[in-house]
Design a protein around this motif. Structure first.
Motif: not given
Length: 180
Positions: A77, A80, A94, A131, A135
């Motif tokens: 988190c 993002l 997001v 993810q 990222i």
């Protein structure tokens, strides 16, 4: 504190350093971006390593059950949210990803109140890998990979939604016993 739990704590400690390097000069400094990427990869690898060690040597603890998924959520988190600021990913995407994490955390909390521990499923693990890969691509911000990166964003989003649906379908009855 055992080694897997130390690795989990290390992952949390790495997050502010990751954010600093990623956000330095609005993410335009290539050297700092490489440092951010390196920290992110090391943090992501500690997630895999702590799980392997905990299972192999039977070092699973309540602290680890609670903190390991929390550390993962904080890392992903944070990354993002920073990438929104750097205009590399849309806030709506997001928001969907973070919402999924809150929903799953809520389900796990209700289940734990009934003494039920819900392990991560295969779709959740695939989602996490997507993810982490996405990222990394977003941090690198390589023009020649922009089409691939954009595809990966939507793959990550799809896997997020699929893993949420899978989780709810597989655990709804368990959770309904917990008062839902």
């Amino acid at each position: 504190m055992n080694l897997p739990n130390k690795l989990t704590v290390l992952r949390v400690i790495m997050i502010p350093f990751f954010i600093f390097f990623l956000m330095y000069k609005e993410g335009e400094d290539a050297g700092f971006r490489v440092a951010a990427l390196t920290i992110f990869i090391i943090a992501a690898l500690t997630d895999t390593l702590d799980g392997i060690i905990a299972r192999k040597y039977n070092l699973i603890t309540n602290f680890g059950k609670f903190m390991d998924p929390l550390a993962d959520k904080l890392l992903v988190c944070s990354a993002l949210i920073c990438l929104i600021q750097l205009k590399r990913i849309d806030a709506i995407i997001v928001t969907v990803i973070i919402s999924r994490e809150f929903i799953i955390s809520g389900f796990r909390l209700v289940a734990s109140d009934s003494g039920i521990v819900i392990a991560a499923g295969i779709w959740g693990k695939i989602k996490t890998v997507s993810q982490m890969l996405c990222i990394c691509l977003l941090i690198m911000d390589i023009d020649t990979l922009s089409n691939f990166t954009n595809i990966m964003i939507y793959v990550m989003l799809a896997l997020t939604i699929i893993s949420l649906i899978d989780y709810i379908v597989k655990n709804y009855k368990v959770l309904s016993k917990g008062g839902m």
